[in-house]
Design an enzyme around this catalytic site. Sequence first.
Site, PDB file in Angstrom:
ATOM      1  N   ASN A 138       0.802  -1.219   0.000  1.00  0.00           N
ATOM      2  CA  ASN A 138       0.000   0.000   0.000  1.00  0.00           C
ATOM      3  C   ASN A 138       0.837   1.271   0.000  1.00  0.00           C
ATOM      4  OD1 ASN A 138       0.343  -1.420   2.602  1.00  0.00           O
ATOM      5  ND2 ASN A 138      -0.364   0.517   3.475  1.00  0.00           N
ATOM      6  N   HIS A 188     -13.592  -0.426   0.417  1.00  0.00           N
ATOM      7  CA  HIS A 188     -13.313   0.984   0.098  1.00  0.00           C
ATOM      8  C   HIS A 188     -12.068   1.160  -0.753  1.00  0.00           C
ATOM      9  CE1 HIS A 188     -10.206   2.015   3.301  1.00  0.00           C
ATOM     10  NE2 HIS A 188     -10.675   0.909   3.790  1.00  0.00           N
ATOM     11  N   CYS A 309      -0.946   8.158   9.186  1.00  0.00           N
ATOM     12  CA  CYS A 309      -0.882   8.226  10.638  1.00  0.00           C
ATOM     13  C   CYS A 309      -2.273   7.969  11.190  1.00  0.00           C
ATOM     14  CB  CYS A 309      -0.328   9.558  11.107  1.00  0.00           C
ATOM     15  SG  CYS A 309      -1.327  10.946  10.675  1.00  0.00           S
TER      16      CYS A 309
HETATM   17  N1  PLP Z   1      -4.377  -4.080   3.827  1.00  0.00           N
HETATM   18  C1  PLP Z   1      -3.951  -3.129   2.977  1.00  0.00           C
HETATM   19  C2  PLP Z   1      -2.844  -3.444   2.023  1.00  0.00           C
HETATM   20  C3  PLP Z   1      -4.545  -1.865   2.999  1.00  0.00           C
HETATM   21  O1  PLP Z   1      -4.099  -0.918   2.180  1.00  0.00           O
HETATM   22  C4  PLP Z   1      -5.604  -1.635   3.917  1.00  0.00           C
HETATM   23  C5  PLP Z   1      -6.281  -0.322   3.997  1.00  0.00           C
HETATM   24  O2  PLP Z   1      -5.740   0.706   4.077  1.00  0.00           O
HETATM   25  C6  PLP Z   1      -5.997  -2.649   4.781  1.00  0.00           C
HETATM   26  C7  PLP Z   1      -5.372  -3.863   4.690  1.00  0.00           C
HETATM   27  C8  PLP Z   1      -7.098  -2.441   5.776  1.00  0.00           C
HETATM   28  O3  PLP Z   1      -8.331  -2.502   5.128  1.00  0.00           O
HETATM   29  P1  PLP Z   1      -9.691  -2.037   5.839  1.00  0.00           P
HETATM   30  O4  PLP Z   1      -9.626  -0.562   5.902  1.00  0.00           O
HETATM   31  O5  PLP Z   1     -10.761  -2.559   4.908  1.00  0.00           O
HETATM   32  O6  PLP Z   1      -9.762  -2.691   7.162  1.00  0.00           O
END
Ligand code: PLP
Length: 368
Positions: A138, A188, A309
Amino acid sequence: MGVLASEAGVTGWNPSSQHSEGRAARARLEAARREIAAAAGAAPGSVVLTSGATEGANTVLRAAARPDGGAEPWDVLLISAIEHDCVRGAAAAAAEAGARLAEIPANADGLVEPAAVAAALAAHPGRRRLVAVMAANNETGVIQPVEEIVRLAREAGAQSLVDSAQAFGKIPYAFDALGADFALLSGHKIGGPAGTGAILVREGAALAPALLGGGQELRRRAGTENLIGIVGFAAAAASVDPDSWTAAASARDRFENLLKFAAQGLVFFGDEVHRLPNTSCVAATDWRAERQLMGLDLAGFAVSAGSACSSGKMAASHVLLAMGADPDLAASAIRVSFGPDASAGDAEALAASWLELWERRRRAAAPG
Ligand code: PLP
């Protein structure tokens, strides 16, 4: 993508109710499940609907399923060093409860190499083992060699978890072909409502539920389903199209090229390997990300620090540290996510704003 008005009545009912409204809600729920499954290349029975990827990570990591349907702790958790905090946090809690936790390192490009996974599997024997490596990161967007990693885990008798929250929708994705035991999706991240998501469970693999109570989701996740959210998630899943990110990739590359041309000494994380089409992570030494964020915010651009953050306190990103970045550099990284309709003009406007801030800072630092 909005929920049709005629569906509003259906989505307000409990899919477990036996009356005709409940049965209509059940039919809508199962249709949504089929849409999500088809988009993710999975069988409908593989889709366990959750409140998001965080819930999915906590469910998979905190307990392994026993053959009799009960749950027991994992013996060994092998977690890549670049996982999202939801995976790291759940793994740390599992370690406190007795699982042995080991980190699989990433290289300087932000890649988790299959050789590192093989070494971790060889170094940490155990009966119930889980390997967790995300499909794409991410912060850097770096796409991981998860097909090979899943195969290595399976050959070593371990199970695998692939956090696919970022990859799904932006690159071709097929859960069944991947062969992982578990994967995580987040509504989302594909333009659906926050508070929705799914755990994909390989047919034949058992999931130990984290939420106990009712028999929903084939006893894998108790609680009345968030049908209105799930319908939105399914609509978003049905419209994902990795080809629709071509403009974002061009805008991202244009932004990076303008910065590379005009400013010296910048570091672009992961730009030498395959990345998601929309992500750019760039750092300028000793220029705190918060300052850049504030300046860009005033100019109308919403970008993030290398690490978001979530607690209001900015910490150097564990992902960039795992790539060997010096802590000052990691604390200076910003992350830009380009939308599917980003244009070259957007990229140029952002680069111009960033370069103006850069120039102002340079002038302020210059002697005299
Ligand atoms: N894993 C990754 C790679 C993410 O980018 C995110 C969200 O930012 C999550 C998990 C967490 O997802 P959620 O907001 O649906 O709990």
